[in-house]
Design an enzyme around this catalytic site. Structure first.
Site, short mmCIF file in Angstrom:
data_model
loop_
_atom_site.label_atom_id
_atom_site.label_comp_id
_atom_site.label_asym_id
_atom_site.label_seq_id
_atom_site.Cartn_x
_atom_site.Cartn_y
_atom_site.Cartn_z
N TYR A 150 0.84 -1.21 0.00
CA TYR A 150 0.00 0.00 0.00
C TYR A 150 0.87 1.25 0.00
CZ TYR A 150 -3.94 -3.04 1.22
OH TYR A 150 -4.89 -4.01 1.21
N ARG A 164 -3.30 4.56 4.50
CA ARG A 164 -4.62 4.11 4.92
C ARG A 164 -5.69 4.48 3.90
NH1 ARG A 164 -6.25 2.14 9.51
NH2 ARG A 164 -4.57 1.57 10.92
N CYS A 181 -6.85 -4.88 -7.61
CA CYS A 181 -6.56 -4.39 -6.26
C CYS A 181 -6.02 -5.52 -5.38
CB CYS A 181 -7.80 -3.78 -5.63
SG CYS A 181 -9.24 -4.85 -5.65
N SER A 187 2.70 -3.80 3.82
CA SER A 187 4.16 -3.73 3.79
C SER A 187 4.79 -4.82 4.64
CB SER A 187 4.63 -2.36 4.29
OG SER A 187 4.13 -1.36 3.47
#
Lengths: 280, 199
Positions: A150, A164, A181, A187
């Site tokens: 992300y 976020r 997606c 991470s």
């Protein structure tokens, strides 16, 4: 108020009453010819109501919806009623189940599921904000069989602290599979949330693309973020196609971007694992 | 809902014409009309078919239009003097070529006379005789009882007739006076009308 001067005789009065109604009718103003077109343009496809259909794919049956401006929604086929309700609340438009799917659309979705690019594929992302669109556009660039954190998306679209928000934008991806997606993970190596059926589904999609989610988690738990090659002195994300080619004897694990540059390695130019400015 | 484009085609003159009487600018009227149809569409796509079938579309659309026009006028971003604006004001959206000078003159006269009516009468008369709604539709659009609406229309029309006769009487001996003379008298007509009503 009826005192005073007498007006016209009765016949004249009738004529005057007719004049009033005729006079008022002269105030009618027809709508300009542009109006109907403007309304329709705002509404999007109404002449042909948005449609959706069931589509068989190697993984699961899917529901795919489309309108005049391209694919509008993709979802799991378990609950068509929920799909319709969600569609209506998101787009403000009704959607109707049809049998026939346009051939081009079937081919496009199949190709996307196989990880091929589809030039000219149209996805209707109206209703999403600029940030969400940029997240999804960046996600489109992740190749089949690879994953990115992300934080990488956040960094790439110029909002490095918005991890976020990236997660939220991806969770609301209206067209999962078409926009992959599922290829964005945490991470720390964990698979993370998935809007189209939870993390088990996400693992399944990734496995179908040849990614080993367990291996990802193992690496992350060992603190390994990048894999380099001691022959090219280039470091990549572990799933980058360049990293996967490195033979075991030449694999060099790294825990951070600083370690990479400290060892005299540079960042891969295809997976861009960290900002090159930092490496330079 | 594939009937929607037909619905727009069918009712656009009503919606636009009504909006146009509430705003001095044709472009604003077009905005209001567009928003009216978008709201109608959203509402209709959430209604079950039985409810749509039971809707009286014209009155309902007129009501949406009026609400939007009023909100816009109240929010002040778009001043609405509209009906009683100076008759010689150039209107870039006036459908000039299609109308003869005489027709334009007639329309301006009636616009001015209508503007002279008290609010309730003006709205009811406009919906009934300009937009051509039925009495029940007018009642629905204004959210007022049918009987009230009927009497407002009748009284409004009667006042208009008187104003028109008074106008005609004053015009007659002064036909060669030129425009300035008559233009000066016009506000007086409207004011007298208003005072007659408020007895």
């Amino acid at each position: 108020m009826r005192t005073g001067r007498m007006v016209a005789p009765a016949a004249g009065r009738l004529a005057a009453a007719r004049d009033v109604l005729a006079g008022l009718r002269t105030l009618r103003e027809p709508a300009p010819p542009s109006l109907a077109g403007r309304v329709m343009a705002q509404l999007g496809p109404v002449d042909s109501v948005d449609s959706y259909s069931r589509m068989q794919t190697p993984l699961w049956p899917l529901l795919v919806a489309w309108g005049r401006d391209g694919i509008t929604a993709v979802g799991r086929a378990d609950d068509p009623a929920a799909f319709e309700a969600e569609y209506r609340s998101r787009t403000g438009r009704p959607v109707r189940l049809v049998r026939e799917v346009p051939d081009r659309l079937t081919r496009a979705v199949e190709k996307r599921m196989r990880g091929e690019s589809v030039p000219g594929l149209r996805v209707d992302l109206s209703g999403l904000n600029e940030f969400q669109r940029r997240v999804l556009a960046k996600t489109m660039e992740i190749p089949h069989g690879e994953v990115r954190p992300y934080a990488w998306i956040a960094e790439q679209i110029g909002h490095p602290r918005a991890q976020r928000a990236v997660g939220t934008a991806l969770a609301r991806n209206p067209v999962p599979f078409v926009i992959p997606c599922h290829r964005v993970v945490r991470s720390d190596g964990r698979i993370g949330r998935y809007g189209a059926g939870g993390s088990q589904s996400k693992r399944a999609v990734l496995q179908s693309e040849g990614v080993d989610p367990d291996e990802l988690e193992r690496l992350a738990q060992a603190g390994i973020r990048y894999i380099g090659s001691d022959t090219t002195r280039i470091a990549c994300f572990p799933t980058c196609r360049n990293a996967r080619r490195i033979t075991a004897a030449h694999r060099v694990p790294f825990r951070s971007a600083r370690d990479v540059t400290g060892a005299g390695f540079r960042a891969c130019r295809s997976c861009r694992p960290f900002p090159t400015a930092q490496a330079a | 809902m594939s009937a929607f484009p037909r619905m727009v085609a069918h009712h656009q003159d009503l919606v636009y014409g009504l909006a146009r009487r509430w705003t001095p600018r044709a472009a604003d009227a077009e905005d209001i009309a567009q928003e009216t149809f978008l709201r109608a569409y959203r509402a209709l796509s959430g209604y079950p078919p039985e409810r749509i079938a039971a809707l009286h579309l014209r009155g309902w659309l007129a009501r949406i239009t009026l609400n939007l026009a009023r909100n816009r006028a109240r929010d002040g971003a778009h001043p609405t003097a509209a009906l009683d604006e100076a008759p010689d004001r150039a209107d870039p959206h006036d459908p000039g070529p299609e109308r003869s000078a005489e027709q334009r003159e007639t329309a301006l006269l009636w616009r001015r006379l209508l503007a002279g009516l008290p609010d309730h009468y003006r709205q009811a008369v406009g919906l009934r005789h300009v937009d051509g709604l039925s009495y029940p539709e007018v009642a629905q659009a204004l959210g007022r009882p049918l009987g009230t609406v009927k009497s407002d229309v009748h009284r409004g029309v009667r006042l208009l007739r008187k104003a028109y006769e008074a106008e005609a009487e004053m015009e007659r001996p002064m036909t060669r006076d030129g425009d300035t003379g008559t233009a000066e008298r016009r506000p007086a007509t409207a004011m007298r009308l208003a005072s007659e009503v408020s007895w």
